[in-house]
Design an enzyme around this catalytic site. Structure first.
Site, short mmCIF file in Angstrom:
data_model
loop_
_atom_site.label_atom_id
_atom_site.label_comp_id
_atom_site.label_asym_id
_atom_site.label_seq_id
_atom_site.Cartn_x
_atom_site.Cartn_y
_atom_site.Cartn_z
N ALA A 241 45.32 16.22 27.36
CA ALA A 241 46.13 16.57 26.18
C ALA A 241 45.28 16.86 24.95
O ALA A 241 45.70 17.62 24.07
CB ALA A 241 47.12 15.44 25.90
N GLY A 242 44.08 16.28 24.89
CA GLY A 242 43.18 16.56 23.77
C GLY A 242 42.78 18.04 23.75
O GLY A 242 42.82 18.70 22.71
N HIS A 243 42.44 18.57 24.94
CA HIS A 243 42.08 20.00 25.02
C HIS A 243 43.29 20.87 24.68
O HIS A 243 43.16 21.88 24.00
CB HIS A 243 41.61 20.36 26.44
CG HIS A 243 40.35 19.67 26.86
ND1 HIS A 243 40.33 18.65 27.77
CD2 HIS A 243 39.05 19.87 26.49
CE1 HIS A 243 39.09 18.25 27.96
NE2 HIS A 243 38.29 18.95 27.20
N VAL B 61 43.15 13.24 20.00
CA VAL B 61 44.44 12.86 20.59
C VAL B 61 44.22 11.54 21.32
O VAL B 61 43.21 11.35 22.01
CB VAL B 61 44.95 13.95 21.56
CG1 VAL B 61 46.25 13.53 22.21
CG2 VAL B 61 45.15 15.26 20.80
N SER C 219 39.65 11.33 26.83
CA SER C 219 38.34 11.81 27.25
C SER C 219 38.35 11.97 28.76
O SER C 219 38.98 11.18 29.47
CB SER C 219 37.27 10.78 26.86
OG SER C 219 36.09 10.99 27.60
N ARG D 296 36.05 11.25 30.61
CA ARG D 296 35.34 10.10 31.20
C ARG D 296 36.24 8.86 31.31
O ARG D 296 35.86 7.89 31.97
CB ARG D 296 34.07 9.79 30.42
CG ARG D 296 33.01 10.87 30.59
CD ARG D 296 31.67 10.49 29.99
NE ARG D 296 30.61 11.40 30.42
CZ ARG D 296 30.09 12.38 29.67
NH1 ARG D 296 30.54 12.59 28.45
NH2 ARG D 296 29.13 13.13 30.15
#
Ligand code: PAF
Length: 274
Positions: A31-33, A172, A181, A183
Site C-alpha cells: 500500500a505504500g507504493h 503508509v 515495507s 522487509r
C-alpha cells in the site's frame, strides 16, 4: 499498461507520453507504493513505474538473493492503479558490464543508514540516476519512509542539474503503526507483534521534543535502551535537522527523528517528522 524490458523499447514507448511522473521500485509492491503511484498521478497525466532489484545497493552480506520478487502480482497492482508504463529491466540491461561509473554522494550519505550500510547510497544514487536517464520523467516520487534516501536523491538532482522534480510521499502504516515495507514479510509472528515498538519510540521522542525537551542525545539513548530491553538490536535513534540531516541543536524547529533496529535477522527503519 505497457511493460518494457529493454532501454530501446522504453525510449520508443516513452515518446507517447507528454507529461510523465515516475515511481522507481524494487517490486513486492504494498500500500505504500500504491500511495506513491497515486501521488504521482496528481502531478502528471501519465505514470511510469520501474521494478528492479538493484544489486549495487546491497552489501554481500545482505538480502539481495532473498529479496521478495513478486512480478506477476506487482503487475496486477500497477494495472489496477492505471500505470501507463512499467520498466522492468534485468541486470544485463542496466548493468551489461560491471558498473564502474558510480555516483559519489556527499558525506551525509556516510551517516545514519550509510554508517551501517556502507556504499548503500552509492548504489541507490547510481541506479536512480540511470533510471532517470532511461525513463526521462519530469517528476519522480519517493517515500519519506526512506528519509535519508529521499535527501540523497534530492541533493543529487540539485547538484547534478538533473531535470526531474523530486516529490516526497508520506509513509503508509499498518493499523498498529508499523511502517509498510517489503522487509516486514521477513518478520516471525512474535517479531511482527513487537515491530510497532520502533515507531512508538520515535513517537515518544517526537512528543518530548514538541513539549520542549531539547536533550536529543539523552532521549535517543533512553530509547535505544528500551528497544534493547525489548529484544531489539538498535543501530541508531537520532534527532536531526530535516533540511540536511545534520545533528539537531536546541531552537531548531524543523526536525525529524530517525531510527533503525534489528529484530532477529530483520532490519527495520522508520522516522517521524517533528
Ligand atoms: O526505495 C527503493 O525501493 C530503492 O532504493 C530504489 C529507489 C527503487 C532504488 O533501487
Amino acid at each position: 499498461m505497457q511493460v518494457v524490458k529493454s532501454i530501446e523499447d522504453l525510449r520508443t514507448a516513452r515518446k507517447a507520453f507528454k507529461g510523465l511522473a515516475f515511481v522507481p521500485t524494487m517490486g513486492n509492491l504494498h500500500a505504500g507504493h500504491v500511495s506513491l503511484l497515486r501521488l504521482a498521478r496528481t502531478h502528471r497525466t501519465h505514470v511510469a513505474a520501474s521494478i528492479f532489484v538493484n544489486r549495487l545497493q546491497f552489501a554481500p552480506t545482505e538480502d539481495f538473493d532473498s529479496y521478495p520478487r513478486t512480478f506477476q502480482d506487482d503487475c496486477k497492482k500497477l494495472e489496477a492503479e492505471g500505470v501507463d508504463l512499467l520498466f522492468a529491466p534485468d541486470e544485463r540491461v542496466l548493468y551489461p558490464q560491471p558498473q564502474s561509473y558510480i555516483v559519489e554522494p556527499p558525506s551525509m550519505a556516510n551517516d545514519l543508514e550509510g554508517a551501517f550500510r556502507p556504499r548503500f547510497f552509492h548504489g541507490v544514487a547510481t541506479v536512480v540516476l540511470k533510471l532517470f536517464n532511461c525513463v526521462q520523467p519530469e517528476v519522480a516520487v519517493f517515500g519519506k519512509k526512506d528519509y535519508q534516501q529521499l535527501m540523497v536523491i534530492r541533493n543529487m538532482v540539485g547538484q547534478l542539474d538533473v531535470p526531474v522534480s523530486v516529490i516526497a510521499g508520506e509513509t503508509v502504516r499498518e493499523a498498529d503503526g508499523l511502517a509498510m515495507s517489503s522487509r516486514n514479510t521477513y518478520l516471525s509472528i512474535p517479531d511482527r507483534a513487537k515491530a510497532p515498538q520502533l515507531q512508538a519510540e520515535l513517537a515518544t521522542i517526537a512528543l518530548a521534543v514538541r513539549g520542549g525537551n531539547v536533550e536529543f542525545t539523552k532521549l535517543a539513548e533512553e530509547s535505544v535502551k528500551r528497544l534493547a530491553a525489548g529484544g531489539w538490536k538498535p543501530d541508531y535513534i537520532s534527532v536531526r535537522r530535516r533540511e540536511d540531516l545534520a545533528s539537531a541543536t536546541a531552537g531548531e524547529k524543523q526536525l525529524v527523528v530517525l531510527g533503525a533496529a534489528r529484530l532477529g535477522a530483520t532490519r527495520l527503519i522508520d522516522n517521524l517528522e517533528i
